[in-house]
Design a protein around this motif. Structure first.
Motif, PDB file in Angstrom:
ATOM      1  N   TYR A   8       0.813  -1.207   0.000  1.00 55.57           N
ATOM      2  CA  TYR A   8       0.000   0.000   0.000  1.00 55.57           C
ATOM      3  C   TYR A   8       0.852   1.264   0.000  1.00 55.57           C
ATOM      4  O   TYR A   8       2.011   1.256   0.398  1.00 55.57           O
ATOM      5  CB  TYR A   8      -0.939   0.004   1.214  1.00 55.57           C
ATOM      6  N   LYS A   9       0.222   2.316  -0.475  1.00 59.34           N
ATOM      7  CA  LYS A   9       0.845   3.631  -0.496  1.00 59.34           C
ATOM      8  C   LYS A   9      -0.234   4.641  -0.152  1.00 59.34           C
ATOM      9  O   LYS A   9      -1.386   4.485  -0.552  1.00 59.34           O
ATOM     10  CB  LYS A   9       1.444   3.926  -1.868  1.00 59.34           C
ATOM     11  N   GLU A  10       0.125   5.668   0.604  1.00 61.57           N
ATOM     12  CA  GLU A  10      -0.887   6.625   1.034  1.00 61.57           C
ATOM     13  C   GLU A  10      -0.391   8.059   0.924  1.00 61.57           C
ATOM     14  O   GLU A  10       0.811   8.328   0.933  1.00 61.57           O
ATOM     15  CB  GLU A  10      -1.301   6.339   2.482  1.00 61.57           C
ATOM     16  N   ARG A  11      -1.365   8.971   0.813  1.00 62.46           N
ATOM     17  CA  ARG A  11      -1.072  10.405   0.842  1.00 62.46           C
ATOM     18  C   ARG A  11      -2.373  11.152   1.118  1.00 62.46           C
ATOM     19  O   ARG A  11      -3.464  10.602   0.948  1.00 62.46           O
ATOM     20  CB  ARG A  11      -0.451  10.878  -0.470  1.00 62.46           C
ATOM     21  N   TRP A  12      -2.258  12.390   1.544  1.00 62.99           N
ATOM     22  CA  TRP A  12      -3.424  13.219   1.784  1.00 62.99           C
ATOM     23  C   TRP A  12      -3.748  13.994   0.510  1.00 62.99           C
ATOM     24  O   TRP A  12      -2.858  14.458  -0.189  1.00 62.99           O
ATOM     25  CB  TRP A  12      -3.166  14.190   2.934  1.00 62.99           C
ATOM     26  N   ARG A  21      -7.630  11.318   3.278  1.00 61.57           N
ATOM     27  CA  ARG A  21      -6.473  10.420   3.227  1.00 61.57           C
ATOM     28  C   ARG A  21      -6.745   9.348   2.181  1.00 61.57           C
ATOM     29  O   ARG A  21      -7.722   8.612   2.277  1.00 61.57           O
ATOM     30  CB  ARG A  21      -6.299   9.794   4.607  1.00 61.57           C
ATOM     31  N   ILE A  23      -5.582   5.948   0.411  1.00 63.11           N
ATOM     32  CA  ILE A  23      -4.739   4.760   0.561  1.00 63.11           C
ATOM     33  C   ILE A  23      -5.021   3.834  -0.617  1.00 63.11           C
ATOM     34  O   ILE A  23      -6.156   3.407  -0.825  1.00 63.11           O
ATOM     35  CB  ILE A  23      -5.019   4.022   1.878  1.00 63.11           C
ATOM     36  N   THR A  25      -4.189   0.193  -2.189  1.00 59.78           N
ATOM     37  CA  THR A  25      -3.631  -1.098  -1.807  1.00 59.78           C
ATOM     38  C   THR A  25      -3.531  -2.025  -3.014  1.00 59.78           C
ATOM     39  O   THR A  25      -4.264  -1.874  -3.997  1.00 59.78           O
ATOM     40  CB  THR A  25      -4.511  -1.787  -0.742  1.00 59.78           C
ATOM     41  N   CYS A 104     -10.649   6.245   0.500  1.00 58.76           N
ATOM     42  CA  CYS A 104     -10.580   7.646   0.910  1.00 58.76           C
ATOM     43  C   CYS A 104     -11.218   7.774   2.291  1.00 58.76           C
ATOM     44  O   CYS A 104     -12.346   7.307   2.489  1.00 58.76           O
ATOM     45  CB  CYS A 104     -11.311   8.551  -0.078  1.00 58.76           C
ATOM     46  N   SER A 111      -2.633   3.065   9.594  1.00 58.61           N
ATOM     47  CA  SER A 111      -2.949   2.591   8.231  1.00 58.61           C
ATOM     48  C   SER A 111      -3.288   1.109   8.214  1.00 58.61           C
ATOM     49  O   SER A 111      -4.184   0.666   7.492  1.00 58.61           O
ATOM     50  CB  SER A 111      -1.767   2.853   7.297  1.00 58.61           C
TER      51      SER A 111
END
Length: 237
Positions: A8-12, A21, A23, A25, A104, A111
């Motif tokens: 997974y990778k996440e950002r706002w 937020r 995310i 996956t 979202c 996380s």
């Protein structure tokens, strides 16, 4: 980042005046699950293309989304008649996103906890699909309450056994692959000699033998050896 088989990778992000937020996956298991679902839908679409009637789609997941109508003749003229074909571009476009899932949320918690909730959602959907298709929970052909309960108990116990087996196989195979392989793992009794396997050896059968500590794919299995195998399987229960 990786979380128990999930990447997974996440950002706002800011969207419509809201800070959320995002995310994204990726799960290899979810990818195999989506591929298997699409494969069955494509098979249905191909049959429908050979004998088309009404192609109106009812849901976004309807297999008819893979069909397209052509109302133009080879000469480029518009025709009332139409030809139905499988939309290969639509299939390729959907396949690009296999295993990917976007979330979202405005929750700022851990996380991994958010991913666990997301993971359970599609596994619940998969579970109902397995119960219906592979365990044949529906339709129910019994009427008395105790028999209905017995039917569903048998289905849920079968599901439990399958989930345990799936974990032992590192979730590397789809449910239809596992069930179909188990159903075909038959042996022929050669009187006075033993048992001869009648199935084809594969990576999956090799892993099954390795996990459970015995083999049935040798050229001939003596009767004494088969009795030991059966005794061993009863102990493992």
């Amino acid at each position: 980042e990786k979380d128990k088989g999930h990447y997974y990778k996440e950002r706002w992000i800011h969207e419509n005046g809201l800070e959320q937020r995002l995310i994204i996956t990726f799960s290899p298991k979810h990818k195999r699950y989506q591929e298997e679902i699409r494969r069955k839908q494509i098979e249905r679409a191909m049959k429908k293309a050979d004998n088309p009637s009404q192609l109106k789609k009812k849901r976004p997941t309807d297999f008819k989304r893979f069909l397209k109508e052509t109302h133009v003749t080879k000469e480029g003229e518009i025709s009332k008649d139409f030809q139905v074909t499988v939309d290969q571009e639509k299939i390729k476009e959907e396949a690009k996103y296999d295993g990917l899932y976007g979330i979202c949320t405005n929750v700022s918690g851990d996380s991994e906890e958010i991913l666990k909730i997301s993971h359970r959602r599609w596994e619940i959907e998969e579970t109902f699909r397995i119960l219906k298709s592979e365990m044949r929970a529906r339709p129910v052909f019994v009427r008395k309450d105790d028999r209905i309960k017995a039917h569903f108990l048998t289905c849920f116990l079968s599901l439990l056994v399958y989930r345990i087996l799936e974990k032992k196989l590192d979730e590397a195979y789809t449910c239809p692959d596992i069930i179909d392989t188990l159903r075909k793992m038959r042996v022929f009794e050669y009187l006075g000699e033993g048992y001869i396997p009648t199935y084809t050896r594969t990576d999956l059968t090799d892993q099954l033998h390795e996990e459970f500590g015995f083999r049935t794919d040798t050229e001939i299995i003596p009767q004494k050896r088969m009795k030991k195998i059966l005794k061993q399987t009863k102990k493992q229960k």
